[in-house]
Design a protein around this motif. Sequence first.
Motif, PDB file in Angstrom:
ATOM      1  N   VAL A  57      60.999   2.492 -11.537  1.00  0.00           N
ATOM      2  CA  VAL A  57      61.787   2.701 -10.398  1.00  0.00           C
ATOM      3  C   VAL A  57      62.320   3.955 -10.123  1.00  0.00           C
ATOM      4  N   ASP A  58      63.108   4.503 -11.280  1.00  0.00           N
ATOM      5  CA  ASP A  58      63.657   5.891 -11.396  1.00  0.00           C
ATOM      6  C   ASP A  58      62.468   6.958 -11.072  1.00  0.00           C
ATOM      7  N   GLN A  59      61.508   6.885 -11.860  1.00  0.00           N
ATOM      8  CA  GLN A  59      60.425   7.792 -11.675  1.00  0.00           C
ATOM      9  C   GLN A  59      59.741   7.743 -10.333  1.00  0.00           C
ATOM     10  N   SER A  60      59.416   6.442  -9.706  1.00  0.00           N
ATOM     11  CA  SER A  60      59.043   6.366  -8.470  1.00  0.00           C
ATOM     12  C   SER A  60      59.806   7.209  -7.513  1.00  0.00           C
ATOM     13  N   VAL A  61      60.967   7.010  -7.428  1.00  0.00           N
ATOM     14  CA  VAL A  61      62.308   7.612  -6.628  1.00  0.00           C
ATOM     15  C   VAL A  61      61.933   9.246  -6.719  1.00  0.00           C
ATOM     16  N   LYS A  62      61.935   9.658  -7.805  1.00  0.00           N
ATOM     17  CA  LYS A  62      61.724  11.248  -8.069  1.00  0.00           C
ATOM     18  C   LYS A  62      60.423  11.466  -7.314  1.00  0.00           C
ATOM     19  N   LEU A  63      59.487  10.719  -7.623  1.00  0.00           N
ATOM     20  CA  LEU A  63      58.103  11.084  -7.217  1.00  0.00           C
ATOM     21  C   LEU A  63      57.971  11.124  -5.633  1.00  0.00           C
ATOM     22  N   ASP A  64      58.645  10.119  -5.069  1.00  0.00           N
ATOM     23  CA  ASP A  64      58.567  10.024  -3.662  1.00  0.00           C
ATOM     24  C   ASP A  64      59.303  10.911  -3.109  1.00  0.00           C
ATOM     25  N   LYS A  65      60.229  11.913  -3.632  1.00  0.00           N
ATOM     26  CA  LYS A  65      60.963  12.832  -3.196  1.00  0.00           C
ATOM     27  C   LYS A  65      60.250  14.049  -3.200  1.00  0.00           C
ATOM     28  N   GLN A  66      59.499  14.122  -4.211  1.00  0.00           N
ATOM     29  CA  GLN A  66      58.322  15.307  -4.309  1.00  0.00           C
ATOM     30  C   GLN A  66      57.335  15.127  -3.285  1.00  0.00           C
ATOM     31  N   ILE A  67      56.734  14.103  -3.479  1.00  0.00           N
ATOM     32  CA  ILE A  67      55.609  13.860  -2.231  1.00  0.00           C
ATOM     33  C   ILE A  67      56.199  14.315  -0.857  1.00  0.00           C
ATOM     34  N   ALA A  68      57.255  13.677  -0.612  1.00  0.00           N
ATOM     35  CA  ALA A  68      57.878  13.951   0.673  1.00  0.00           C
ATOM     36  C   ALA A  68      58.080  15.607   0.909  1.00  0.00           C
ATOM     37  N   ALA A  69      58.533  16.330   0.275  1.00  0.00           N
ATOM     38  CA  ALA A  69      58.701  17.594  -0.061  1.00  0.00           C
ATOM     39  C   ALA A  69      57.583  18.398   0.277  1.00  0.00           C
ATOM     40  N   LEU A  70      56.278  17.916  -0.546  1.00  0.00           N
ATOM     41  CA  LEU A  70      54.928  18.413  -0.446  1.00  0.00           C
ATOM     42  C   LEU A  70      54.447  18.383   0.941  1.00  0.00           C
ATOM     43  N   ILE A  71      54.749  16.938   1.638  1.00  0.00           N
ATOM     44  CA  ILE A  71      54.289  16.875   2.890  1.00  0.00           C
ATOM     45  C   ILE A  71      54.952  17.597   4.140  1.00  0.00           C
ATOM     46  N   GLU A  72      56.398  17.947   3.751  1.00  0.00           N
ATOM     47  CA  GLU A  72      57.029  18.617   4.807  1.00  0.00           C
ATOM     48  C   GLU A  72      56.326  20.142   4.778  1.00  0.00           C
ATOM     49  N   LYS A  73      56.230  20.692   3.298  1.00  0.00           N
ATOM     50  CA  LYS A  73      55.793  21.914   3.322  1.00  0.00           C
ATOM     51  C   LYS A  73      54.296  22.275   3.792  1.00  0.00           C
ATOM     52  N   LEU A  74      53.271  21.285   3.661  1.00  0.00           N
ATOM     53  CA  LEU A  74      52.019  21.281   4.269  1.00  0.00           C
ATOM     54  C   LEU A  74      52.021  21.135   5.724  1.00  0.00           C
ATOM     55  N   ASN A  75      53.083  20.357   6.465  1.00  0.00           N
ATOM     56  CA  ASN A  75      53.274  20.228   7.619  1.00  0.00           C
ATOM     57  C   ASN A  75      53.705  21.674   8.283  1.00  0.00           C
ATOM     58  N   THR A  76      54.536  22.319   7.588  1.00  0.00           N
ATOM     59  CA  THR A  76      55.022  23.574   7.962  1.00  0.00           C
ATOM     60  C   THR A  76      53.823  24.660   7.966  1.00  0.00           C
ATOM     61  N   SER A  77      53.131  24.684   6.877  1.00  0.00           N
ATOM     62  CA  SER A  77      51.872  25.619   6.859  1.00  0.00           C
ATOM     63  C   SER A  77      50.978  25.416   7.888  1.00  0.00           C
ATOM     64  N   ALA A  78      50.785  24.127   8.206  1.00  0.00           N
ATOM     65  CA  ALA A  78      49.725  23.738   9.409  1.00  0.00           C
ATOM     66  C   ALA A  78      50.303  24.351  10.886  1.00  0.00           C
ATOM     67  N   SER A  79      51.547  24.283  11.117  1.00  0.00           N
ATOM     68  CA  SER A  79      52.322  24.827  12.051  1.00  0.00           C
ATOM     69  C   SER A  79      52.247  26.222  12.016  1.00  0.00           C
ATOM     70  N   TYR A  80      52.388  27.058  11.011  1.00  0.00           N
ATOM     71  CA  TYR A  80      52.242  28.302  10.936  1.00  0.00           C
ATOM     72  C   TYR A  80      50.967  28.827  11.250  1.00  0.00           C
ATOM     73  N   ILE A  81      50.046  27.931  10.640  1.00  0.00           N
ATOM     74  CA  ILE A  81      48.682  28.583  10.965  1.00  0.00           C
ATOM     75  C   ILE A  81      48.342  28.444  12.448  1.00  0.00           C
ATOM     76  N   ARG A  82      48.635  27.396  13.104  1.00  0.00           N
ATOM     77  CA  ARG A  82      48.546  26.943  14.701  1.00  0.00           C
ATOM     78  C   ARG A  82      49.277  27.810  15.380  1.00  0.00           C
ATOM     79  N   LYS A  83      50.582  28.432  15.122  1.00  0.00           N
ATOM     80  CA  LYS A  83      51.214  29.368  15.724  1.00  0.00           C
ATOM     81  C   LYS A  83      50.629  30.661  15.762  1.00  0.00           C
TER      82      LYS A  83
END
Length: 105
Positions: A57-83
């Motif tokens: 559970v503890d490791q899952s919580v850490k990984l979940d946060k890391q995945i969420a951060a990666l998704i956010e950064k990828l969304n930001t990258s896609a947005s910058y490319i589109r702009k």
Amino acid sequence: MAYYNASGQITIDEAAANADIQKIRNAITKLEDSKNSLNRLKTSASSMQGLTGQAIVDQSVKLDKQIAALIEKLNTSASYIRKTVDKYREMDRQLAQKIKSGGGV
């Protein structure tokens, strides 16, 4: 790959940019699938007895946060490319209008 115009300025290949955005979207989908699997694992582990379940559970919580951060950064990258593509498209439109009206470059 960067393309340069006659003035040596970098230009954008819209098709390549769109392909990059699609690759980013595919990566986001895979990360979201991983996040969902991780959450199912976390739910199962929370009912386990002993330290192993809690460690999962503890490791899952850490990984979940890391995945969420990666998704956010990828969304930001896609947005910058589109702009960027949109900016260059507008610059091309303005240049074409100046040329048509005889204003030149």
